[in-house]
Design a protein around this motif. Structure first.
Motif, PDB file in Angstrom:
ATOM      1  N   ALA A  64      42.185  45.019  33.767  1.00 41.42           N
ATOM      2  CA  ALA A  64      41.830  44.045  34.790  1.00 41.42           C
ATOM      3  C   ALA A  64      41.099  44.673  35.979  1.00 41.42           C
ATOM      4  CB  ALA A  64      43.070  43.307  35.279  1.00 41.42           C
ATOM      5  N   TYR A  65      41.586  45.814  36.446  1.00 38.55           N
ATOM      6  CA  TYR A  65      40.996  46.479  37.606  1.00 38.55           C
ATOM      7  C   TYR A  65      40.750  47.948  37.287  1.00 38.55           C
ATOM      8  CZ  TYR A  65      42.797  42.421  40.161  1.00 38.55           C
ATOM      9  OH  TYR A  65      43.075  41.154  40.590  1.00 38.55           O
ATOM     10  N   PRO A  66      39.584  48.459  37.644  1.00 36.76           N
ATOM     11  CA  PRO A  66      39.306  49.868  37.358  1.00 36.76           C
ATOM     12  C   PRO A  66      40.191  50.824  38.163  1.00 36.76           C
ATOM     13  CG  PRO A  66      37.474  48.878  38.579  1.00 36.76           C
ATOM     14  CD  PRO A  66      38.441  47.775  38.257  1.00 36.76           C
ATOM     15  N   ASP A  67      40.700  50.373  39.307  1.00 40.21           N
ATOM     16  CA  ASP A  67      41.511  51.238  40.161  1.00 40.21           C
ATOM     17  C   ASP A  67      43.014  51.072  39.959  1.00 40.21           C
ATOM     18  OD1 ASP A  67      39.138  52.125  41.228  1.00 40.21           O
ATOM     19  OD2 ASP A  67      39.218  50.773  42.945  1.00 40.21           O
TER      20      ASP A  67
END
Length: 133
Positions: free
Chosen positions: A117-120
């Motif tokens: 969902a989120y790269p971080d």
């Protein structure tokens, strides 16, 4: 203490009987899930953890027919991979329905985690809990 441990302790103390806790952890799904345009038509990696609490007298026999088998949950989850879900809340709810199927299952907890969902972030997830009755 983790949420599932708190729930297990509360249920075990509430019934006054032995409660069996079954865990099915890290089930890998490739499923279309999400509300955003960029999520539509694309399968995402999702991990699913299911905890079921079973209140069932056990005979002590070393026989699969005397316990609750995990297979019904695993097969039910894998059958969902061809469907599309907008929300993790909906996916968790449908897995809870499956998990609570057997009469002796008194409660269940389902956690889903979208891994991409989120790269971080390692994952974005949700946990739902339901008790029968």
């Amino acid at each position: 203490m983790r949420l599932d441990q708190v729930i297990e302790n509360a249920l075990a103390n509430a019934t006054g009987r032995e409660v069996f806790v079954y865990r099915l952890e890290g089930v890998k799904m490739d499923i279309e899930i999400g509300i955003h345009d960029y999520e539509r038509g694309v399968k995402q990696r999702v991990l699913v953890d299911v905890v079921t609490l079973v209140d069932k007298a056990w005979s002590g026999d070393d026989d699969i027919n005397t316990v609750v088998d995990y297979d019904y949950i695993l097969h039910g989850i894998k059958d969902m991979e061809e469907r599309q879900f907008d929300l993790q809340e909906t996916l968790c709810g449908e897995i809870l329905d499956i998990a609570l199927g057997p009469e002796s299952v008194v409660a269940a907890q389902v956690t889903t985690r979208k891994l991409d969902a989120y790269p971080d972030a390692e994952a974005v997830g949700l946990t739902r809990f339901r008790r029968k009755g």
